[in-house]
Design a protein around this motif. Structure first.
Motif, short mmCIF file in Angstrom:
data_model
loop_
_atom_site.label_atom_id
_atom_site.label_comp_id
_atom_site.label_asym_id
_atom_site.label_seq_id
_atom_site.Cartn_x
_atom_site.Cartn_y
_atom_site.Cartn_z
N GLU A 186 9.87 4.54 5.18
CA GLU A 186 9.62 3.23 4.57
C GLU A 186 10.93 2.43 4.52
OE1 GLU A 186 7.07 2.49 0.85
OE2 GLU A 186 9.13 2.52 0.10
N PRO A 192 0.82 -1.22 0.00
CA PRO A 192 0.00 0.00 0.00
C PRO A 192 0.86 1.27 0.00
CG PRO A 192 -0.09 -1.08 2.14
CD PRO A 192 0.68 -1.98 1.23
N ARG A 193 0.29 2.33 -0.50
CA ARG A 193 1.00 3.62 -0.55
C ARG A 193 1.31 4.12 0.85
NH1 ARG A 193 1.11 7.67 -4.72
NH2 ARG A 193 -0.12 6.16 -5.86
N ASP A 194 0.34 4.05 1.73
CA ASP A 194 0.52 4.50 3.12
C ASP A 194 0.70 3.27 4.01
OD1 ASP A 194 0.15 7.25 2.51
OD2 ASP A 194 -2.02 6.92 2.44
#
Length: 152
Positions: free
Chosen positions: A44, A16-18
């Motif tokens: 990240e 996922p992006r977040d």
């Protein structure tokens, strides 16, 4: 001291992006494990699963990553081990030790990928079961090499 000492495991197709803090995202399709840094800084962290990077062990409930996760390029420079979904802080590495490990890693990758890039010739491949079943006279060398890699 790690902010996140235990991680929740999520198998995903794509990451996922977040990223949710404290969640370990495992994408077997892309051979990657991604999580938000366990120190709590929010960066990240990507750990590729390859013969020269990290190895994943899944026991049916928890995962472990080896070697340790060293976030040398992040501002936090955190270093920790993930074993059975638990996070344990590892010792601080100074600049000299980090540079030595990065050099060793680069050399190991170059050696590994140089070896695997060498072409395999049909005469270097022993496939007794396949050789009897598949005639090789009209087989393109590219296909033969792929078969050797697949069964060799």
């Amino acid at each position: 001291m790690m902010k996140h000492t235990e991680l929740t495991l999520h198998f995903v197709k794509g990451v996922p992006r977040d990223l949710a803090p404290g969640v370990l995202y495992v994408s077997m399709e892309y051979g990657t494990v991604v999580h938000s840094c366990c120190c709590g800084c929010g960066h990240e962290v990507v750990t590729p699963l390859t013969p020269t990077d990290w190895r994943l062990t899944f026991d049916g409930e928890t995962i472990s990553l080896w070697p340790s996760v060293g976030n040398w390029n992040l501002p936090c420079r955190s270093h920790y081990v993930i074993k059975n979904n638990r996070v344990a802080g590892a010792e601080f590495w100074d600049k000299a030790r980090i540079e030595a490990e990065q050099k060793r890693n680069k050399t190991a990758k170059a050696k590994f990928y140089a070896q695997s890039a060498e072409p395999i010739l049909p005469e270097q491949c022993e496939l007794p079961q396949l050789a009897a079943a598949v005639p090789t006279r009209n087989m393109p060398k590219g296909l033969w090499a792929k078969l050797c890699r697949l069964f060799g």
